[in-house]
Every structure is written in C-alpha cells, then in structure tokens.
Design an enzyme around this catalytic site. Sequence first.
Site, mmCIF file in Angstrom:
data_model
loop_
_atom_site.group_PDB
_atom_site.id
_atom_site.type_symbol
_atom_site.label_atom_id
_atom_site.label_comp_id
_atom_site.label_asym_id
_atom_site.label_seq_id
_atom_site.Cartn_x
_atom_site.Cartn_y
_atom_site.Cartn_z
ATOM 1 N N LYS A 1 0.822 -1.213 0.000
ATOM 2 C CA LYS A 1 0.000 0.000 0.000
ATOM 3 C C LYS A 1 0.855 1.263 0.000
ATOM 4 C CE LYS A 1 -0.690 0.782 4.945
ATOM 5 N NZ LYS A 1 0.068 2.034 4.937
ATOM 6 N N THR A 2 1.998 1.255 0.663
ATOM 7 C CA THR A 2 2.839 2.452 0.681
ATOM 8 C C THR A 2 3.335 2.770 -0.720
ATOM 9 O OG1 THR A 2 3.544 1.949 2.941
ATOM 10 C CG2 THR A 2 4.873 3.523 1.710
ATOM 11 N N ASP B 1 -3.893 7.809 4.436
ATOM 12 C CA ASP B 1 -3.345 6.471 4.663
ATOM 13 C C ASP B 1 -3.823 5.954 6.023
ATOM 14 O OD1 ASP B 1 -1.904 4.176 4.221
ATOM 15 O OD2 ASP B 1 0.030 5.042 4.768
ATOM 16 N N GLU B 2 -3.822 4.639 6.208
ATOM 17 C CA GLU B 2 -4.219 3.992 7.475
ATOM 18 C C GLU B 2 -5.580 4.504 7.955
ATOM 19 O OE1 GLU B 2 -2.622 1.540 8.480
ATOM 20 O OE2 GLU B 2 -0.482 1.749 8.073
ATOM 21 N N GLN C 1 -7.019 -4.652 10.084
ATOM 22 C CA GLN C 1 -5.909 -4.178 10.914
ATOM 23 C C GLN C 1 -6.306 -2.979 11.777
ATOM 24 O OE1 GLN C 1 -1.780 -4.495 9.177
ATOM 25 N NE2 GLN C 1 -2.922 -4.544 7.247
ATOM 26 N N ARG D 1 2.945 -10.244 10.629
ATOM 27 C CA ARG D 1 4.280 -9.641 10.729
ATOM 28 C C ARG D 1 5.353 -10.616 10.275
ATOM 29 N NH1 ARG D 1 2.648 -5.369 9.817
ATOM 30 N NH2 ARG D 1 0.724 -6.531 9.560
#
Length: 715
Positions: free
Chosen positions: A32-33, A217-218, A248, A597
């Site tokens: 996504k970044t 974002d987020e 998330q 992770r």
Amino acid sequence: MDYLEVLNPRQREAVLHFGSPLLILAGAGSGKTRVVTTKIAYLVERRAVDPASILAVAFTNKAAGEMKQRARDLAPGAEEVMIKTFHSFGAWLLRRHVHLLGLPQSFNICDEEDSRSVLRNMLGKKLPAAEARELAGKIGRAKDRCLLPTDDLSDFMSPGAAGGWNFAGIYADYQDKLREAGNVDFGDLIMLSVRLLSEFPEVAARLRQRFRVILVDEYQDSNHAQFRLLKALHGEGGYLCVVGDEDQSIYGFRGAEVNNILEFPEAFPGTEVIRLEQNYRSTQNVLRVASGVVANNTQRLGKTLWTEKAAGPPVVFKLLEDQDREAEYCATLVKSDHDYANTAILYRMNFQSRVFENLFSRRGIPFRVVGTVRFYEREEVKDARAYLALLANPRDEIAFRRAVSKPRRGIGKVAVEKVLAAREEGGDLPAACRAAAGEKGRSGSGLRAFAELLSGLAESLERSAGGRLDELVRQVIEASGLHDYYRQRDDADQTNKARNLGELVNATREYPGGREGLTRFLESVELEPARENPFAPEGKVTLITAHNTKGLEFDRVIITGLEDEIFPHHRSLVGGAAVAGEDLEEERRLFYVGITRAREKLYLTAARRRRVFGNWKRSEPSQFLKEIPPEYLNAPAGFPGWAADPAPKTHRGENPDEDDFPLGCGVFHEDYGPGRVSRKYTAEGMPCVLVRFESGKTARFVLKYASLERISLDE
C-alpha cells in the site's frame, strides 16, 4: 523502469483512478505504501495536478516523512505536496486561524502527562494518579467524538475508578484551565479544527479551494473527529482517496472507529472500492493461518490474501507447562541459529516481557524491549522542555510549575500560588513573578532571580533568530542550572541524565533559531509522542507488544501467551468465555496483525498455567487457536484441549521476593511509569525495594504485593 510498470494490475488500477471517491482496501503486506506514493507522483507528473493542491495524511510523523521521501524520489515536483498527520495538520491550521476562536497563535500543545497535571492541580490531593489518568483518558475520548462539556456525556459515566466524579464539570473546568494558559491538548487539535471549519465557512471554503486532492493512509485508525474534519475538507469537485484495512483496525481503545472505513461508501456516495490482495511479505502457510482466523469477524468488507511465494515451513504451535518453560522454548529457538535481529517475540500485555528479560539476560541473549521508555518523556528532558515551552508561551501554567521547581530555588507551593494569583487576565507568568516578588525572604529573592533568568532567556530567544536553535537550548540547560543539577544526580545514582540533556541539544540542531524555530521543535515533539529512544540498540531479539508491531515485519515471529484472558484480553471475555462483540473482534484483528508480521517462520505458544501475583492460575486455550484450520498448523496431539496437570513444584526465583528485581534493574509501575531499583531491603521479614522513577519520584514497595513489571531501560 517506469514506476507504473512495477505495479500489479490492482495496484495500477488504484494509482490511475481519478474522479469519484476511492476506497483502497489494502491487505497486510500488499504494497500500500508503494501505491500511495506512486499515486502522488502520478498525480503530479502525469496528470499535472498542482502539488500544492494535494494534502496527504499519514498517522505518524515517521510515516509522513517516508511517504514524502518516496514520492519525491519518483517525482521531484512532489516536494511541494503537503504530507502531514491529522494532528500536525490540525496544528498547522490552528496556527493560522485560532485567533478566530479566541486563542493565541503561540499556544503550546499539552501531552498526556501535562493533562494529568492540570487535573491534579485542579482537584488537589483528592485525585490519585490512577483517577487522573482515567479522567484524562475520558476527556480525550470525548474530544475524539467532538463532544463538548455541554453535550451528552452519558457514555463516559460508566462505573470506574473515576466514576464518582462530576465528569462534565471537570471537563469544563479542565478546558477553562487550558484556555487560561493559552494551551491546547491533542484532542483539541482536531476538535477545534472541526469547530473552526464549521463556524467560519469562509475558512472552510478557502481550504477546499486549495486542497483539491486529499489522500489518507491507514484510514482504519481514524476516529470520529478526524472523519468530521475530512468531511469538512472534502468539497464539491475535489478528489478523495483513502487507503486502509479493516482487518488491521486495532486502536479502538484510543478512539479509532472501524466503522469509518466500513461505512466509507455510504458517507461518500459514488465511492469505488479496489482491493489489494496480493501479499509480498509472508509465505502461503502464514497467510492461510491469518485468513482462517480473521474470517471469523463480521465487521469486515472482506478480502482474501494470496501470494506467489512458496508454502514455506509449517506454522508451529507449542504448548508449555508454564511461562518459564515458554521463555526457555523461545530462548532455545533463537539460540539455535543466533538470528537475533530478525526475530520478534510478541505478547499481548507488557508484564509478559519480564520472564523473557530475566532468562535472556542469564543466557546471554541480546534483546531490546520496544514501547517502554521514550526519550522525550524522560524526567530531565521534560524539565528542559518546560523552560522552552515557557519561552514559547509565557502563559503556560503547566510549564511554569515544572520549570520553577527544577532545580529547587527556594520557591515553594505557596509562592507559586501567589504568582498565579498575581497574574493579570491574559498576562504572562514571568511578569507575575516580578509582581509577587515584593516580599522579603527566600521565596521573594528566588522569584526575582527566576524572573530575571526568564527575561534573559527571552532576550536570547529573540537574538537567536538567524542562527540555530541548539545554541539557545544549550544556554537554557546551562543557565537554568539543569546541567549541573543532573550531573550531580548522575554521580550519585550512576545514571546518564546529563548525557540525555546533551542529546536534546543535538536534536535541535536541525531547527532554526528564533521563536518560529522553537515553536516548530516543540510541536514536532508533541506530535510524535511515540518517538523511540535515540540510543535504542540494534542486532537484538525484539520483545514487543502486539500493538507495537503494526507496520513492522520479521523473518521469525513468536506469538506467546495464547490463552483466554491474555490473548484475547480478559476485557473482551465475559465469565471466562468468549462472546461475539466489538472488543473480541478487535482482539482477533490484533492477533491477525501479529501473524502477518512474519515473513518466513511463525511460532505460536501457550502455557497450561501462569503465576499471577505469586499464585498459580490454570489457563484455557485461546479461542483464536481453535479458529486456525488444523491442516495448516503443526500442533501437539489432542490440541486444542489440554489436561489439568498438578501444579509444578516452585523453583528458586519464581516468587517475586527472590531474584526477579535485582539492584539496578528497570521496572514499570502503572501509576509512576518507568524507573529503576535503587535499593533493596527487608521490612518486617518481607523483601522490599526502593524505586527511583523517570519522573523524579521515589517510592517503596513490598515485593509480595507490588504491581511492578520488569522492563529494559536503555540509558
């Protein structure tokens, strides 16, 4: 290679989209970044969008900095794009327009400790530390929902440590105190921005005209106030794109609203949804376990992660007898290949780290504990910041109370209250010091000396314009007496506090001198409260809570304590049994975050029994373990049930009165924060410790009854 050619089809579709509102559902590890930064570059370079008309919002200053750097690397013109956090954007907006709300542009931003200090000064000794923390938290949550003291606050009246207080009245008085000092807190940065745009439509119109493109974002971590701000900024003809992952969303306890992302299409009609489901981080086995667990949630828009990577090693579940055997199992794993830097041990609650710290220290396994002590929260650094804050805003009562008492200069509480009483409405505190210094005696001379000190530093501040801020900060630390004070403390306590003051000077070298540079520095510190200790070690096993792993990844991840009432947390359970509800779904999302992770290897552990305050307590397997498809889990026969074995014999070192708290070890207390054991002694036959905390306070504890956690303190 062209930056669009490296994208997969769904990523490219998200980057090229323009026009209607867009929701990008970006699964864990789906790049996504890359999508967000490429979209910024594409808008600037290929669609010729004026970079000054683009506002991009990240959730930490670190993420904002990385986003800006990566976008600039792709398209140099992206340098002019405004990339900020919600809170730093709120501060930027208020600095320019807060006078419309009757506040000075020189306001300081209060952190959580400052907010608790305001409450304690308001309510006096009647308010224990735990209740101050609870009240400050409730005020923060009310502001996250844009609620004023005059609004319906019934949701905050639930029984609790602070349940007996008149919350609405305390909230109102707290706001009055902040305004009297000309300050704001974190919640105000968003709530006041929403109020500004609501009450002054001409300001809102100018902002909508300037920011024609907004990227967030987020987005799953946004709260109601941030949603209101976004709605106010997005105007007709503007382009809005948010990126997030409902799976998330793990910060509900901080006010985050998962419904913001779930209901985005309804809030912004015409929304298109693009799902990024290809994962570039984890193996197939890790993703199968993660997907099997999170599929049990109902609060989701739905996505299925997949990868072109190999299946990888099986996910391993290990059942241990107790937490000591659990730690030994983890120690054996990491010692087998010494791959310390690429290993993380995750746990749900901070107290779980103690047994790992003890054992790893004995075994010679290097480790670091993430999420405990922060550099800018240390006592000595906070003291220096108080002087700087008082220079930036002479009305700041919180900064004044701290600065006037460090180091001691013969000015007691009575004299401090006289200064506050002598202050004219809207007047500054240095002038009030001079007004209250007329009487003879030690306090009078102390007040005069303190006023002269502040006057001299204020002149130095003005002279520093055109230079560097570190020159002023060095002068403040030396002229205030803080350097000599902490150098003597270091000699007596074998600490490195004076070194931390020197590091503060180093941290301000990048800022220009003068009032503007000082304000920028103070704002940057307050808006990034989770900044890591600059002395954090590398090449060590990472001990970390599941919440703190967000955004990180490791080759090997070990998730420990997978028992009901630990993970999931007991607050999400009723009567020891899991029930469907928002809290349980957030716990499941947290487990999902922990799983994803892992790049290559994932281990899950649980203990049949744990010691709680020195007593054995039998454990039940985590509900989440039972939700993992058994074909993807290497687990012991008979899992997920386990037999009730007799409690093991107690070994030396298992009781809290033995060797768990050696002299000099780091500890954490819920009310006092982090500290260090400075003395051990016995009282009435019971082992006790004296702890000196980072706040400067000391306290004595009977180990048998103390709620102390072992932590790692990096000096």
